[in-house]
Design a protein around this motif. Sequence first.
Motif, PDB file in Angstrom:
ATOM      1  N   UNK A   1       0.790  -1.224   0.000  1.00 50.56           N
ATOM      2  CA  UNK A   1       0.000   0.000   0.000  1.00 50.56           C
ATOM      3  C   UNK A   1       0.830   1.286   0.000  1.00 50.56           C
ATOM      4  N   UNK A   2       2.076   1.212   0.405  1.00 48.96           N
ATOM      5  CA  UNK A   2       2.874   2.416   0.641  1.00 48.96           C
ATOM      6  C   UNK A   2       3.326   3.104  -0.642  1.00 48.96           C
ATOM      7  N   UNK A   3       3.398   2.349  -1.732  1.00 48.73           N
ATOM      8  CA  UNK A   3       3.946   2.872  -2.977  1.00 48.73           C
ATOM      9  C   UNK A   3       3.146   2.295  -4.132  1.00 48.73           C
ATOM     10  N   UNK A   4       2.783   3.125  -5.075  1.00 51.22           N
ATOM     11  CA  UNK A   4       1.976   2.668  -6.211  1.00 51.22           C
ATOM     12  C   UNK A   4       2.587   3.161  -7.511  1.00 51.22           C
ATOM     13  N   UNK A   5       2.907   2.247  -8.379  1.00 52.95           N
ATOM     14  CA  UNK A   5       3.487   2.632  -9.670  1.00 52.95           C
ATOM     15  C   UNK A   5       2.434   3.194 -10.623  1.00 52.95           C
ATOM     16  N   UNK A   6       1.171   2.828 -10.402  1.00 54.77           N
ATOM     17  CA  UNK A   6       0.125   3.236 -11.334  1.00 54.77           C
ATOM     18  C   UNK A   6      -0.857   4.241 -10.741  1.00 54.77           C
ATOM     19  N   UNK A   7      -0.732   4.574  -9.475  1.00 55.61           N
ATOM     20  CA  UNK A   7      -1.603   5.578  -8.872  1.00 55.61           C
ATOM     21  C   UNK A   7      -2.876   4.973  -8.325  1.00 55.61           C
ATOM     22  N   UNK A   8      -3.535   5.728  -7.451  1.00 49.39           N
ATOM     23  CA  UNK A   8      -4.783   5.280  -6.843  1.00 49.39           C
ATOM     24  C   UNK A   8      -5.817   6.390  -6.888  1.00 49.39           C
ATOM     25  N   UNK A   9      -6.914   6.182  -6.174  1.00 50.17           N
ATOM     26  CA  UNK A   9      -8.020   7.135  -6.219  1.00 50.17           C
ATOM     27  C   UNK A   9      -7.574   8.535  -5.800  1.00 50.17           C
ATOM     28  N   UNK A  10      -6.735   8.624  -4.765  1.00 49.47           N
ATOM     29  CA  UNK A  10      -6.354   9.925  -4.227  1.00 49.47           C
ATOM     30  C   UNK A  10      -4.859  10.199  -4.327  1.00 49.47           C
ATOM     31  N   UNK A  11      -4.176   9.459  -5.163  1.00 53.71           N
ATOM     32  CA  UNK A  11      -2.765   9.754  -5.431  1.00 53.71           C
ATOM     33  C   UNK A  11      -2.456   9.461  -6.892  1.00 53.71           C
ATOM     34  N   UNK A  12      -1.440  10.119  -7.393  1.00 53.46           N
ATOM     35  CA  UNK A  12      -1.134  10.025  -8.824  1.00 53.46           C
ATOM     36  C   UNK A  12       0.054   9.124  -9.130  1.00 53.46           C
ATOM     37  N   UNK A  13       0.344   8.197  -8.252  1.00 52.23           N
ATOM     38  CA  UNK A  13       1.475   7.303  -8.448  1.00 52.23           C
ATOM     39  C   UNK A  13       2.645   7.706  -7.577  1.00 52.23           C
ATOM     40  N   UNK A  14       3.439   6.711  -7.174  1.00 44.83           N
ATOM     41  CA  UNK A  14       4.548   6.972  -6.262  1.00 44.83           C
ATOM     42  C   UNK A  14       4.122   6.732  -4.829  1.00 44.83           C
ATOM     43  N   UNK A  15       4.701   7.480  -3.913  1.00 42.14           N
ATOM     44  CA  UNK A  15       4.377   7.329  -2.497  1.00 42.14           C
ATOM     45  C   UNK A  15       2.927   7.725  -2.246  1.00 42.14           C
ATOM     46  N   UNK A  16       2.204   6.912  -1.495  1.00 45.45           N
ATOM     47  CA  UNK A  16       0.773   7.136  -1.288  1.00 45.45           C
ATOM     48  C   UNK A  16       0.450   7.849   0.018  1.00 45.45           C
ATOM     49  N   UNK A  17       1.327   7.734   1.013  1.00 45.32           N
ATOM     50  CA  UNK A  17       0.993   8.255   2.336  1.00 45.32           C
ATOM     51  C   UNK A  17      -0.044   7.413   3.039  1.00 45.32           C
ATOM     52  N   UNK A  18      -0.268   6.190   2.527  1.00 48.77           N
ATOM     53  CA  UNK A  18      -1.267   5.304   3.133  1.00 48.77           C
ATOM     54  C   UNK A  18      -1.017   5.162   4.636  1.00 48.77           C
ATOM     55  N   UNK A  19      -2.067   5.342   5.398  1.00 48.54           N
ATOM     56  CA  UNK A  19      -2.006   5.139   6.837  1.00 48.54           C
ATOM     57  C   UNK A  19      -2.218   6.400   7.642  1.00 48.54           C
ATOM     58  N   UNK A  20      -1.824   7.553   7.116  1.00 45.81           N
ATOM     59  CA  UNK A  20      -2.000   8.803   7.857  1.00 45.81           C
ATOM     60  C   UNK A  20      -3.484   9.086   8.049  1.00 45.81           C
ATOM     61  N   UNK A  21      -4.250   9.017   6.973  1.00 41.88           N
ATOM     62  CA  UNK A  21      -5.684   9.295   7.053  1.00 41.88           C
ATOM     63  C   UNK A  21      -6.413   8.198   7.816  1.00 41.88           C
ATOM     64  N   UNK A  22      -5.972   6.965   7.648  1.00 39.15           N
ATOM     65  CA  UNK A  22      -6.559   5.836   8.367  1.00 39.15           C
ATOM     66  C   UNK A  22      -6.435   6.028   9.878  1.00 39.15           C
TER      67      UNK A  22
END
Length: 484
Positions: A453-474
């Motif tokens: 979850x920490x890094x995404x090569x293709x991006x997610x709903x609220x990030x455009x790829x790379x480091x996601x910052x997953x966990x802060x909002x959680x």
Amino acid sequence: MNIKINFKKQVFNKSSENLILFIDENFNISSLKKSISSSDYSYVSDLLKTRDLKKKIITFDISSKRKIILVSLRKNLTHSGVENLGADCYEIIKEFKRLDFSINSDTAINRSKNIIGHFLHGIKLKSYTFEKYKSKKNTKNITINIFGKNISKSKDWAKFNAIEEGTFYARDLVSEPGNVLHPDEYAKRINSLKKFGLKINIYDERKLKKLGMNTLLGVGQGSIRGSYLVTMEWNGLKNKSRPLAFVGKGVCFDTGGISLKPAKFMEDMTYDMAGSAVVVGLMKNLALRKAKVNAVGVVGLVENMPGGNAQRPGDIVKSYSGKTVEILNTDAEGRLVLADAITYTEKKFKPKFIIDLATLTGAIIVSLGSEYAGLFSNDDKLSKQLIDAGEKVEEKVWRMPLNKNYDKLIDSKNADMQNINYVGGAGSTTAAQFLQRFILDKTPWAHLDIAGMAFSKYGGALNSGGATGYGVRLLNKLIEDNYE
């Protein structure tokens, strides 16, 4: 790309600006007669007959310089759903030549609380990029003017800003290359957060040796960089109630040590400190929004290198807890860092709970991909709180098993335990089972394996790829809903 938001009291010019307006799921625009000119209303009404109304966002070119964007808000839309709409809108508007927009907040009436805030929150989270080392940077600014009466109180906007700051700080840390963000530099950056009201303590190698944190020190002993344990305390309550504790793995670069990783994709191991980045970002967020809670963040910062003094497979080390560990694989290093950090956190702070976060195992990616973090816990209540918080902000977790029957896979013939399961299988579970042994006083504990979850090569709903910052909002949501 920078996002600038202005709040305007005066009525906006209906015919000279790009407009973002909210309507119902059926694209019934009768409610917009007061928000756009009669000619624009007729034009949009006519074009709607030819558009795909299954889309959530529809754009109309009013002229070569002006557009009207209609955003569909279905009934019972969650805050997370609104944030996703904001992110989708950003993907559309960032391509426009003219980057100034006006939002009529009054078109979002009769909906859930603070639609505008969550919509803009989604835009800003999606807009993040890491361009620090590019010679040509995107210097464009998107300006969004907010008009109307349906705007929440300033404290709500401050809270959104704090979450964004914490998330972006975590993303920045994960995005930095290993030659820049080594443990020495990382400790300095954390220390700079004192200015926000955090109490910071940095334990260097001399102090760690005195404390007996040999599993943490063993990981970093092959590097010319220092190894550290850093604590961050936020006391948002006047009383001395027990804090909530968050512990993060901060392996700034992981070569695997003597058990060297394959060369392919080793460059991604700059993000092996993402668990610690989440903890640091969370603590910054809590301080910025003056959270009414006592909390402590603890991170172990090391660099795992195959130097002449590096830890060897077969070494036996004594942890801060007093338990001994046989090192069978130096690439199973994160659990060694966390082992000392978890026990120290429990003994020093006597927290209500401990949640640790780590990019711990590739096995969790095999199990859950990049959709869920793996949750391992000794406490059902804490687990449910994490699952519920994750659903609300779409940073989801999936509970995985812990059981005493797994203990035999990490028992050692030569020490109290070994750091890997040599039999094979259950890689994530045996890693969590290892960590659980360092909870000595039955403190409620949860381990989040965020490797997928920490890094995404293709991006997610609220990030455009790379480091996601997953966990802060959680974790912010967990605190907000249950402990403030």
